[in-house]
Every structure is written in structure tokens, then in C-alpha cells.
Write a protein that holds these residues in place. Structure first.
Motif, PDB file in Angstrom:
ATOM      1  N   VAL A  46       0.850  -1.188   0.000  1.00 20.02           N
ATOM      2  CA  VAL A  46       0.000   0.000   0.000  1.00 20.02           C
ATOM      3  C   VAL A  46       0.889   1.242   0.000  1.00 20.02           C
ATOM      4  N   THR A  47       0.590   2.168  -0.908  1.00 18.70           N
ATOM      5  CA  THR A  47       1.275   3.462  -0.922  1.00 18.70           C
ATOM      6  C   THR A  47       0.291   4.513  -0.426  1.00 18.70           C
ATOM      7  N   LEU A  48       0.625   5.137   0.689  1.00 15.57           N
ATOM      8  CA  LEU A  48      -0.260   6.124   1.292  1.00 15.57           C
ATOM      9  C   LEU A  48       0.570   7.207   1.972  1.00 15.57           C
ATOM     10  N   GLY A  49      -0.093   8.263   2.390  1.00 16.77           N
ATOM     11  CA  GLY A  49       0.656   9.332   3.060  1.00 16.77           C
ATOM     12  C   GLY A  49      -0.224  10.485   3.462  1.00 16.77           C
ATOM     13  N   VAL A  50       0.427  11.609   3.700  1.00 17.92           N
ATOM     14  CA  VAL A  50      -0.245  12.798   4.219  1.00 17.92           C
ATOM     15  C   VAL A  50       0.111  13.993   3.341  1.00 17.92           C
ATOM     16  N   MET A  68       2.275  12.511  10.063  1.00 17.02           N
ATOM     17  CA  MET A  68       3.070  11.344   9.702  1.00 17.02           C
ATOM     18  C   MET A  68       3.598  10.632  10.941  1.00 17.02           C
ATOM     19  N   THR A  69       3.867  11.380  11.988  1.00 11.85           N
ATOM     20  CA  THR A  69       4.309  10.751  13.242  1.00 11.85           C
ATOM     21  C   THR A  69       3.216   9.845  13.794  1.00 11.85           C
ATOM     22  N   ARG A  70       1.963  10.316  13.736  1.00 14.64           N
ATOM     23  CA  ARG A  70       0.848   9.490  14.190  1.00 14.64           C
ATOM     24  C   ARG A  70       0.684   8.257  13.300  1.00 14.64           C
ATOM     25  N   VAL A  71       0.904   8.429  12.003  1.00 17.10           N
ATOM     26  CA  VAL A  71       0.807   7.298  11.068  1.00 17.10           C
ATOM     27  C   VAL A  71       1.858   6.243  11.400  1.00 17.10           C
ATOM     28  N   LEU A 115       4.778  10.463   1.241  1.00 16.63           N
ATOM     29  CA  LEU A 115       4.187   9.166   0.916  1.00 16.63           C
ATOM     30  C   LEU A 115       5.112   8.041   1.355  1.00 16.63           C
ATOM     31  N   VAL A 116       4.529   6.968   1.866  1.00 18.57           N
ATOM     32  CA  VAL A 116       5.289   5.780   2.243  1.00 18.57           C
ATOM     33  C   VAL A 116       4.632   4.562   1.602  1.00 18.57           C
ATOM     34  N   GLY A 137      -4.694  10.686  10.113  1.00 16.71           N
ATOM     35  CA  GLY A 137      -4.286  11.796   9.248  1.00 16.71           C
ATOM     36  C   GLY A 137      -3.840  11.411   7.849  1.00 16.71           C
ATOM     37  N   ALA A 138      -3.768  10.130   7.546  1.00 11.73           N
ATOM     38  CA  ALA A 138      -3.386   9.719   6.185  1.00 11.73           C
ATOM     39  C   ALA A 138      -4.536  10.055   5.239  1.00 11.73           C
ATOM     40  N   ASN A 139      -4.345  11.054   4.398  1.00 12.95           N
ATOM     41  CA  ASN A 139      -5.419  11.516   3.522  1.00 12.95           C
ATOM     42  C   ASN A 139      -5.127  11.278   2.048  1.00 12.95           C
ATOM     43  N   SER A 140      -4.109  10.465   1.764  1.00 11.22           N
ATOM     44  CA  SER A 140      -3.763  10.160   0.375  1.00 11.22           C
ATOM     45  C   SER A 140      -3.373   8.689   0.267  1.00 11.22           C
ATOM     46  N   ILE A 141      -4.205   7.914  -0.436  1.00 10.46           N
ATOM     47  CA  ILE A 141      -3.900   6.504  -0.701  1.00 10.46           C
ATOM     48  C   ILE A 141      -3.720   6.356  -2.208  1.00 10.46           C
ATOM     49  N   GLN A 142      -2.501   6.053  -2.626  1.00  9.84           N
ATOM     50  CA  GLN A 142      -2.152   6.029  -4.044  1.00  9.84           C
ATOM     51  C   GLN A 142      -2.504   4.708  -4.729  1.00  9.84           C
ATOM     52  N   GLY A 143      -2.509   3.617  -3.975  1.00 16.27           N
ATOM     53  CA  GLY A 143      -2.824   2.345  -4.610  1.00 16.27           C
ATOM     54  C   GLY A 143      -2.510   1.164  -3.723  1.00 16.27           C
TER      55      GLY A 143
END
Length: 238
Positions: A46-50, A68-71, A115-116, A137-143
Motif C-alpha cells: 500500500v502506498t499512502l501518506g499525508v 506522519m508521526t501518528r501514522v 508518501l510511504v 491523518g493519512a489523507n492520500s492513498i495512491q494504490g
């Protein structure tokens, strides 16, 4: 004449072996075979991020760092190892205000994005993990993509199927051409590997419904067979 005779003799001797090679040339048939095998994946990527914005670069970056620290904290709590987490993209860019009436370009703020890519080994828990990450807080999921930790057996099945397919094609072509199929002269692999998942309707029991489906492993081979006149066939002299 003493000079020309040896030269001509060498020329004749040089041609004779080439004629022999032409007579010994084998007749062959070349085919390509395809094979597939399916397996149920046990890994998810999974690629996701803030993505955050602020009036200044510092504000955007601070907000992004906090989220990102919370993620990362949640990933640790859920058992995702550090070796299964990798930063794939980070950027900090100005956000330009809309230009009207040929006005000078003006920076309205800044946008930070981090993104991570994570590898999830417990797919059954993936839905709940994604739900928790978005809450942090992760508001971006790339795939999301699926794979298997061990494809050895599936790859072997695909390769065997590819060879069987090549043999069947060669036998068909030989029969249609009225020749006999002989020994394998060469065999080479043309590539292959995991293909796109074939999804099935099976939702996970989690806040975010997901379907892992099946992953297709493919193989391709090229084979060259010797061919000869079919038994009983009379070969016409040239």
C-alpha cells in the motif's frame, strides 16, 4: 602456369566443405508456448501518506510531520516492521494564487506531501489498518497491490504448462505440414512473472472492504524442434 594451378586447387578445396554443410543442414520448426498458474496472495503493498497545506512552508511541514508521526506510531502498534515501511516520495512546494488580469504571480501558501509504501503481511487485517491510518491523518492513498511471499511452486507450474503448450503447438504444426516431429534442439525462457490480480467478489470483514483475489503467474518459452519427412513419405530429389 606454375603459379595459377596451386591457387585454383586451394579454391576448389575451400568450396567442398561448404557444400557438405549445406547438405547436412537440419530442418526445424520454432514455436512459442505460454503457461499460467494462479495463487492466493499473502502480501499487500500500500502506498499512502499525508498532504498538508499552510500559509508558510514551516506551517505546512509541521502539520505534515505531526500527522506522519501518528501514522508511523500506528504502523508500529499494528505490528508493521520498519523493514516493511519505506518512504517513496516527499515534496514541499509553493501553492500559487489564481492569476487575474495579468497580475503578478503570487504565492498563496505551501503544500507538503509525504508518501510511504508499506508491506502488510496480515492481509486479513488490512481493512482495519487502512481505517485507522486515515483516522490518524493519512489523507492520500495512491494504490494497493497484492503479491505472494513464495512464488516458486506457482512459477514451476506455469513453466511446465508453457513447455506443454509449446509441444502441443509444434505437434499441431508438424501434423498440418505433413512432417514428423523430432527431438528438442533448443529451449529458452522468454520472461514472465506475476501478472495483474484477478479479483473475486470476497470482501474482508473490516471497516474498509477489500478483495485480495488471485494473482496470476505467467511463463513463456521458445522451443526449436527437429522435423523430418513423415514415415512412408517419399522425398522427391531436387
Amino acid at each position: 602456369m606454375r603459379i595459377l594451378i596451386p591457387a585454383l586447387t586451394g579454391l576448389v578445396l575451400g568450396i567442398a566443405p561448404l557444400a557438405g554443410l549445406a547438405e547436412e543442414r537440419q530442418s526445424t520448426i520454432s514455436v512459442t508456448g505460454e503457461g499460467e498458474s494462479v495463487l492466493v496472495p499473502d502480501l499487500a503493498y500500500v502506498t499512502l501518506g499525508v498532504t498538508t497545506e499552510g500559509e508558510t512552508a514551516a506551517e505546512a511541514l509541521t502539520a505534515n510531520t505531526d500527522a506522519m508521526t501518528r501514522v508511523f506510531d500506528l504502523l508500529t502498534q499494528q505490528g508493521v516492521a520498519e523493514r516493511d515501511t519505506q518512504t517513496s516520495q516527499f515534496s514541499l512546494n509553493p501553492v500559487w494564487a489564481d492569476q487575474r488580469d495579468n497580475a503578478e504571480p503570487r504565492i498563496a501558501g505551501y503544500r507538503a506531501s509525504n508518501l510511504v509504501t508499506i508491506r502488510v503481511r496480515e492481509i486479513d487485517a488490512l481493512g482495519g489498518l487502512l481505517d485507522g491510518l486515515t483516522r490518524q491523518g493519512a489523507n492520500s492513498i495512491q494504490g494497493i497491490s497484492f503479491s505472494a511471499s513464495d512464488m516458486t511452486e506457482a512459477m514451476e507450474k506455469a513453466r511446465r504448462a508453457a513447455v506443454e503448450d509449446a509441444r502441443a503447438r509444434a505437434a499441431l504444426y508438424a501434423d498440418a505440414a505433413g512432417v514428423a516431429l523430432g527431438e528438442v534442439l533448443s529451449l529458452s525462457e522468454q520472461g514472465g512473472g506475476g501478472g495483474a490480480p484477478m479479483y473475486r467478489m470476497a470482501a474482508e470483514a473490516a471497516p474498509v472492504p477489500l478483495a485480495r483475489g488471485e494473482t496470476t503467474v505467467s511463463a513463456s518459452v521458445s522451443m526449436v524442434f527437429e522435423i523430418s519427412p513423415a514415415p512412408g513419405e517419399v522425398v522427391q530429389p531436387e
